[in-house]
Design a protein around this motif. Sequence first.
Motif, mmCIF file in Angstrom:
data_model
loop_
_atom_site.group_PDB
_atom_site.id
_atom_site.type_symbol
_atom_site.label_atom_id
_atom_site.label_comp_id
_atom_site.label_asym_id
_atom_site.label_seq_id
_atom_site.Cartn_x
_atom_site.Cartn_y
_atom_site.Cartn_z
ATOM 1 N N PHE A 173 0.909 -1.261 0.116
ATOM 2 C CA PHE A 173 -0.074 -0.046 0.218
ATOM 3 C C PHE A 173 0.898 1.255 -0.080
ATOM 4 O O PHE A 173 0.603 2.157 -0.629
ATOM 5 N N TYR A 174 1.919 1.342 0.901
ATOM 6 C CA TYR A 174 2.729 2.607 0.697
ATOM 7 C C TYR A 174 3.614 2.618 -0.210
ATOM 8 O O TYR A 174 4.189 3.599 -0.473
ATOM 9 N N ALA A 175 3.943 1.518 -0.908
ATOM 10 C CA ALA A 175 4.685 1.769 -2.331
ATOM 11 C C ALA A 175 3.804 2.254 -3.162
ATOM 12 O O ALA A 175 4.282 3.212 -3.901
ATOM 13 N N ILE A 176 2.506 1.751 -3.177
ATOM 14 C CA ILE A 176 1.616 2.568 -4.255
ATOM 15 C C ILE A 176 1.591 4.197 -3.723
ATOM 16 O O ILE A 176 1.530 4.921 -4.832
ATOM 17 N N GLU A 177 1.220 4.369 -2.840
ATOM 18 C CA GLU A 177 1.379 5.661 -2.301
ATOM 19 C C GLU A 177 2.517 6.302 -2.643
ATOM 20 O O GLU A 177 2.415 7.597 -3.121
ATOM 21 N N GLY A 178 3.702 5.801 -2.203
ATOM 22 C CA GLY A 178 4.872 6.576 -2.687
ATOM 23 C C GLY A 178 4.887 6.876 -4.142
ATOM 24 O O GLY A 178 5.397 7.957 -4.629
ATOM 25 N N ILE A 179 4.477 5.950 -4.924
ATOM 26 C CA ILE A 179 4.436 6.252 -6.640
ATOM 27 C C ILE A 179 3.425 7.322 -6.717
ATOM 28 O O ILE A 179 3.821 8.283 -7.495
ATOM 29 N N LEU A 180 2.390 7.382 -6.286
ATOM 30 C CA LEU A 180 1.622 8.342 -6.309
ATOM 31 C C LEU A 180 2.073 9.754 -5.892
ATOM 32 O O LEU A 180 1.737 10.732 -6.653
ATOM 33 N N ARG A 181 2.587 9.953 -4.561
ATOM 34 C CA ARG A 181 3.031 11.194 -3.980
ATOM 35 C C ARG A 181 4.040 11.605 -5.279
ATOM 36 O O ARG A 181 4.100 12.815 -5.295
ATOM 37 N N THR A 182 4.904 10.834 -5.713
ATOM 38 C CA THR A 182 5.884 11.128 -6.598
ATOM 39 C C THR A 182 5.395 11.721 -7.851
ATOM 40 O O THR A 182 5.841 12.745 -8.279
ATOM 41 N N HIS A 183 4.378 11.106 -8.345
ATOM 42 C CA HIS A 183 3.811 11.560 -9.682
ATOM 43 C C HIS A 183 2.647 12.410 -9.742
ATOM 44 O O HIS A 183 2.218 12.943 -10.830
ATOM 45 N N LEU A 184 2.137 12.683 -8.603
ATOM 46 C CA LEU A 184 0.962 13.514 -8.487
ATOM 47 C C LEU A 184 1.174 14.776 -7.877
ATOM 48 O O LEU A 184 1.928 14.496 -6.661
ATOM 49 N N PRO A 185 0.480 15.817 -8.355
ATOM 50 C CA PRO A 185 0.768 17.197 -7.010
ATOM 51 C C PRO A 185 0.140 16.670 -5.932
ATOM 52 O O PRO A 185 -0.691 15.905 -6.022
#
Length: 161
Positions: A59-71
């Motif tokens: 879950f937090y890997a997914i969140e990290g990717i989204l945090r990296t690629h989304l404002p």
Amino acid sequence: MENKKLERDTTLEEIKKLADESDKNSGFQLGLETDFEEELIQLDLINDKQNPSESFRLFYAIEGILRTHLPPKSESEFSTFVREEKNIFLTGGKKKDASGRRGADPRQAYITTHLEVTLNELLRWMQEGGTKFDLFLIFRDLNIKYGYYKENELDKVDQTK
């Protein structure tokens, strides 16, 4: 019927414009996704079982990717749309009710059928250099594929605050 199609296209067009704007404003990398870039996760539906530490990690890997690629969500309406679609998928189709409660926790999603599927889709999106609108469509299409939208909901794009 044509009127509903026009409304959906308009709504998706608005989301596409938000995504394009977000693409122009991005340019930083945190490097959180590198742990998973080597290979896509192999799905093992037969041996799927509850594993809180693995769920947490995925879950937090997914969140990290989204945090990296989304404002940040507070700065972008588009991020809100993407995260809502992601949360609908990870909670097995649970949408927020009128009071803002979902009734499920995306951190406790099924590992093989939801968390790993999500991570694989994100990794594929990154490898292919997809746009932010493609990111939205990944989650939207997963929700449609898994039957999390009723026929009368397909024309709607929820935005929850």
